[in-house]
Design a protein around this motif. Structure first.
Motif, PDB file in Angstrom:
ATOM      1  N   GLY A 130     -13.349  -7.894 -43.140  1.00  0.00           N
ATOM      2  CA  GLY A 130     -14.189  -6.745 -43.440  1.00  0.00           C
ATOM      3  C   GLY A 130     -13.555  -5.752 -44.391  1.00  0.00           C
ATOM      4  O   GLY A 130     -14.170  -4.732 -44.716  1.00  0.00           O
ATOM      5  N   LEU A 131     -12.364  -6.057 -44.878  1.00  0.00           N
ATOM      6  CA  LEU A 131     -11.687  -5.176 -45.832  1.00  0.00           C
ATOM      7  C   LEU A 131     -12.068  -5.591 -47.249  1.00  0.00           C
ATOM      8  O   LEU A 131     -11.963  -6.760 -47.612  1.00  0.00           O
ATOM      9  CB  LEU A 131     -10.174  -5.279 -45.635  1.00  0.00           C
ATOM     10  N   ASP A 132     -12.537  -4.630 -48.065  1.00  0.00           N
ATOM     11  CA  ASP A 132     -13.000  -4.965 -49.420  1.00  0.00           C
ATOM     12  C   ASP A 132     -11.867  -5.019 -50.426  1.00  0.00           C
ATOM     13  O   ASP A 132     -11.971  -5.641 -51.485  1.00  0.00           O
ATOM     14  CB  ASP A 132     -14.037  -3.941 -49.886  1.00  0.00           C
ATOM     15  N   SER A 133     -10.765  -4.320 -50.118  1.00  0.00           N
ATOM     16  CA  SER A 133      -9.629  -4.200 -51.018  1.00  0.00           C
ATOM     17  C   SER A 133      -8.430  -3.830 -50.161  1.00  0.00           C
ATOM     18  O   SER A 133      -8.584  -3.342 -49.034  1.00  0.00           O
ATOM     19  CB  SER A 133      -9.904  -3.110 -52.065  1.00  0.00           C
ATOM     20  N   SER A 134      -7.230  -4.069 -50.695  1.00  0.00           N
ATOM     21  CA  SER A 134      -6.038  -3.741 -49.907  1.00  0.00           C
ATOM     22  C   SER A 134      -4.883  -3.372 -50.822  1.00  0.00           C
ATOM     23  O   SER A 134      -4.679  -4.027 -51.852  1.00  0.00           O
ATOM     24  CB  SER A 134      -5.627  -4.937 -49.045  1.00  0.00           C
ATOM     25  N   PRO A 135      -4.115  -2.337 -50.446  1.00  0.00           N
ATOM     26  CA  PRO A 135      -2.853  -2.105 -51.155  1.00  0.00           C
ATOM     27  C   PRO A 135      -1.969  -3.345 -51.037  1.00  0.00           C
ATOM     28  O   PRO A 135      -1.978  -4.035 -50.009  1.00  0.00           O
ATOM     29  CB  PRO A 135      -2.236  -0.924 -50.401  1.00  0.00           C
ATOM     30  N   VAL A 136      -1.220  -3.652 -52.109  1.00  0.00           N
ATOM     31  CA  VAL A 136      -0.353  -4.824 -52.120  1.00  0.00           C
ATOM     32  C   VAL A 136       1.010  -4.452 -52.689  1.00  0.00           C
ATOM     33  O   VAL A 136       1.152  -3.452 -53.400  1.00  0.00           O
ATOM     34  CB  VAL A 136      -0.941  -5.976 -52.958  1.00  0.00           C
ATOM     35  N   ARG A 137       2.008  -5.251 -52.374  1.00  0.00           N
ATOM     36  CA  ARG A 137       3.308  -5.176 -53.035  1.00  0.00           C
ATOM     37  C   ARG A 137       3.327  -6.328 -54.034  1.00  0.00           C
ATOM     38  O   ARG A 137       3.618  -7.470 -53.688  1.00  0.00           O
ATOM     39  CB  ARG A 137       4.455  -5.288 -52.029  1.00  0.00           C
ATOM     40  N   ALA A 138       3.006  -6.029 -55.275  1.00  0.00           N
ATOM     41  CA  ALA A 138       2.934  -7.048 -56.321  1.00  0.00           C
ATOM     42  C   ALA A 138       4.307  -7.225 -56.955  1.00  0.00           C
ATOM     43  O   ALA A 138       5.016  -6.251 -57.216  1.00  0.00           O
ATOM     44  CB  ALA A 138       1.910  -6.638 -57.375  1.00  0.00           C
ATOM     45  N   TYR A 139       4.662  -8.473 -57.211  1.00  0.00           N
ATOM     46  CA  TYR A 139       5.937  -8.715 -57.876  1.00  0.00           C
ATOM     47  C   TYR A 139       5.872  -9.989 -58.713  1.00  0.00           C
ATOM     48  O   TYR A 139       5.042 -10.872 -58.482  1.00  0.00           O
ATOM     49  CB  TYR A 139       7.078  -8.810 -56.863  1.00  0.00           C
ATOM     50  N   ALA A 140       6.755 -10.038 -59.712  1.00  0.00           N
ATOM     51  CA  ALA A 140       6.897 -11.204 -60.578  1.00  0.00           C
ATOM     52  C   ALA A 140       8.275 -11.813 -60.370  1.00  0.00           C
ATOM     53  O   ALA A 140       9.247 -11.096 -60.128  1.00  0.00           O
ATOM     54  CB  ALA A 140       6.734 -10.805 -62.034  1.00  0.00           C
ATOM     55  N   ILE A 141       8.358 -13.137 -60.451  1.00  0.00           N
ATOM     56  CA  ILE A 141       9.641 -13.823 -60.504  1.00  0.00           C
ATOM     57  C   ILE A 141       9.671 -14.649 -61.788  1.00  0.00           C
ATOM     58  O   ILE A 141       8.869 -15.576 -61.971  1.00  0.00           O
ATOM     59  CB  ILE A 141       9.880 -14.730 -59.287  1.00  0.00           C
ATOM     60  N   GLU A 142      10.552 -14.278 -62.670  1.00  0.00           N
ATOM     61  CA  GLU A 142      10.726 -15.006 -63.931  1.00  0.00           C
ATOM     62  C   GLU A 142      11.776 -16.102 -63.752  1.00  0.00           C
ATOM     63  O   GLU A 142      12.745 -15.921 -63.020  1.00  0.00           O
ATOM     64  CB  GLU A 142      11.186 -14.063 -65.032  1.00  0.00           C
ATOM     65  N   GLY A 143      11.554 -17.232 -64.414  1.00  0.00           N
ATOM     66  CA  GLY A 143      12.553 -18.294 -64.435  1.00  0.00           C
ATOM     67  C   GLY A 143      12.251 -19.492 -63.556  1.00  0.00           C
ATOM     68  O   GLY A 143      13.057 -20.421 -63.508  1.00  0.00           O
ATOM     69  N   ILE A 144      11.117 -19.493 -62.848  1.00  0.00           N
ATOM     70  CA  ILE A 144      10.739 -20.666 -62.046  1.00  0.00           C
ATOM     71  C   ILE A 144      10.034 -21.646 -62.968  1.00  0.00           C
ATOM     72  O   ILE A 144       8.950 -21.366 -63.496  1.00  0.00           O
ATOM     73  CB  ILE A 144       9.828 -20.264 -60.877  1.00  0.00           C
ATOM     74  N   ALA A 145      10.634 -22.800 -63.156  1.00  0.00           N
ATOM     75  CA  ALA A 145      10.143 -23.765 -64.161  1.00  0.00           C
ATOM     76  C   ALA A 145       8.702 -24.180 -63.906  1.00  0.00           C
ATOM     77  O   ALA A 145       7.906 -24.336 -64.844  1.00  0.00           O
ATOM     78  CB  ALA A 145      11.051 -24.993 -64.173  1.00  0.00           C
ATOM     79  N   GLU A 146       8.352 -24.336 -62.628  1.00  0.00           N
ATOM     80  CA  GLU A 146       6.991 -24.807 -62.290  1.00  0.00           C
ATOM     81  C   GLU A 146       5.924 -23.781 -62.643  1.00  0.00           C
ATOM     82  O   GLU A 146       4.734 -24.114 -62.669  1.00  0.00           O
ATOM     83  CB  GLU A 146       6.911 -25.131 -60.805  1.00  0.00           C
ATOM     84  N   PHE A 147       6.317 -22.534 -62.885  1.00  0.00           N
ATOM     85  CA  PHE A 147       5.356 -21.474 -63.196  1.00  0.00           C
ATOM     86  C   PHE A 147       5.637 -20.867 -64.563  1.00  0.00           C
ATOM     87  O   PHE A 147       5.467 -19.676 -64.778  1.00  0.00           O
ATOM     88  CB  PHE A 147       5.413 -20.394 -62.110  1.00  0.00           C
TER      89      PHE A 147
END
Length: 229
Positions: free
Chosen positions: A211-228
């Motif tokens: 029932g939650l339309d949106s949520s605060p998040v802790r967004a992060y990036a990881i650079e250097g993972i070959a598969e991504f």
């Protein structure tokens, strides 16, 4: 507060979230800390916040009662290969991002990607300067949304160089077209200038509340993972 972390083995972690301080936050954000008492006394906190707080992930229920809320989407919606598309100044200020612009600047986007759009015309959103003469950010509209839908991305994120509040005629179709396809939004990301790569792994898990339309998040990036990459 640190924003970049060296994880070793060529991996680099970048915090892309707005850090919230209840003392200064303008949107609803209150903490009520109390001691539980009893035989094992400790502290708990009641949290009184709005769903669109800080860096948050907007889900389909945001625009239609019949579309999925946060907890009804698969966890895979909230992580994966991300592409940072910085238009810099290749698009004129206060212009809409067109399909041709995306064809030119976002050719590396694949089906299932997270796409973050930005430009050099940066301005902090949802302030007194929004939609004034000093606000030069780029705009999104139905055409922009159609491109993302056609390319079957999973999420569109925003830096401070793209407006998400210029007018209902642009913002509503942009939301409706994408949310109808369960393509979620990330508003608004921070520290994008600290990225060293434009393709990376990203995660932004919301609170799993039905029932939650949106949520605060802790967004992060990881650079250097070959598969991504």
């Amino acid at each position: 507060m640190e924003k970049v972390f060296n994880l070793g083995n060529g991996l680099r972690l970048i915090d892309l979230s707005k850090i919230l301080d209840p003392e200064t936050e303008k949107r609803r954000c209150h903490l009520f800390r109390f001691n539980t008492g009893g035989p094992i006394p400790d502290f708990h906190t009641n949290i009184d916040i709005m769903s669109h707080l800080g860096t948050h992930c907007e889900c389909p229920y945001h625009h239609d009662d019949n579309w999925p809320s946060v907890a009804e989407l698969p966890l895979s919606t909230f992580l994966g290969r991300a592409v940072y598309v910085d238009f810099k100044e290749t698009v004129a200020p206060n212009s809409h991002i067109t399909a041709a612009d995306l064809d030119r600047e976002a050719s590396m986007v694949r089906e299932g990607d997270i796409v973050i759009i930005d430009s050099s015309y940066k301005l902090t959103p949802f302030t007194k300067d929004t939609n004034t003469e000093i606000d030069k950010r780029l705009f999104v509209n139905g055409e922009t949304a159609k491109w993302f839908s056609d390319h079957k991305v999973k999420c569109v994120g925003f830096g401070d160089g793209v407006s998400i509040e210029n007018c209902n005629e642009d913002v509503k179709p942009f939301h409706d077209i994408l949310l109808a396809e369960n393509i979620v939004f990330l508003e608004v990301l921070r520290n994008l200038e600290l990225l060293e790569k434009n393709i990376f792994f990203m995660s932004y898990s919301p609170l799993p509340i039905i029932g939650l339309d949106s949520s605060p998040v802790r967004a992060y990036a990881i650079e250097g993972i070959a598969e991504f990459s």
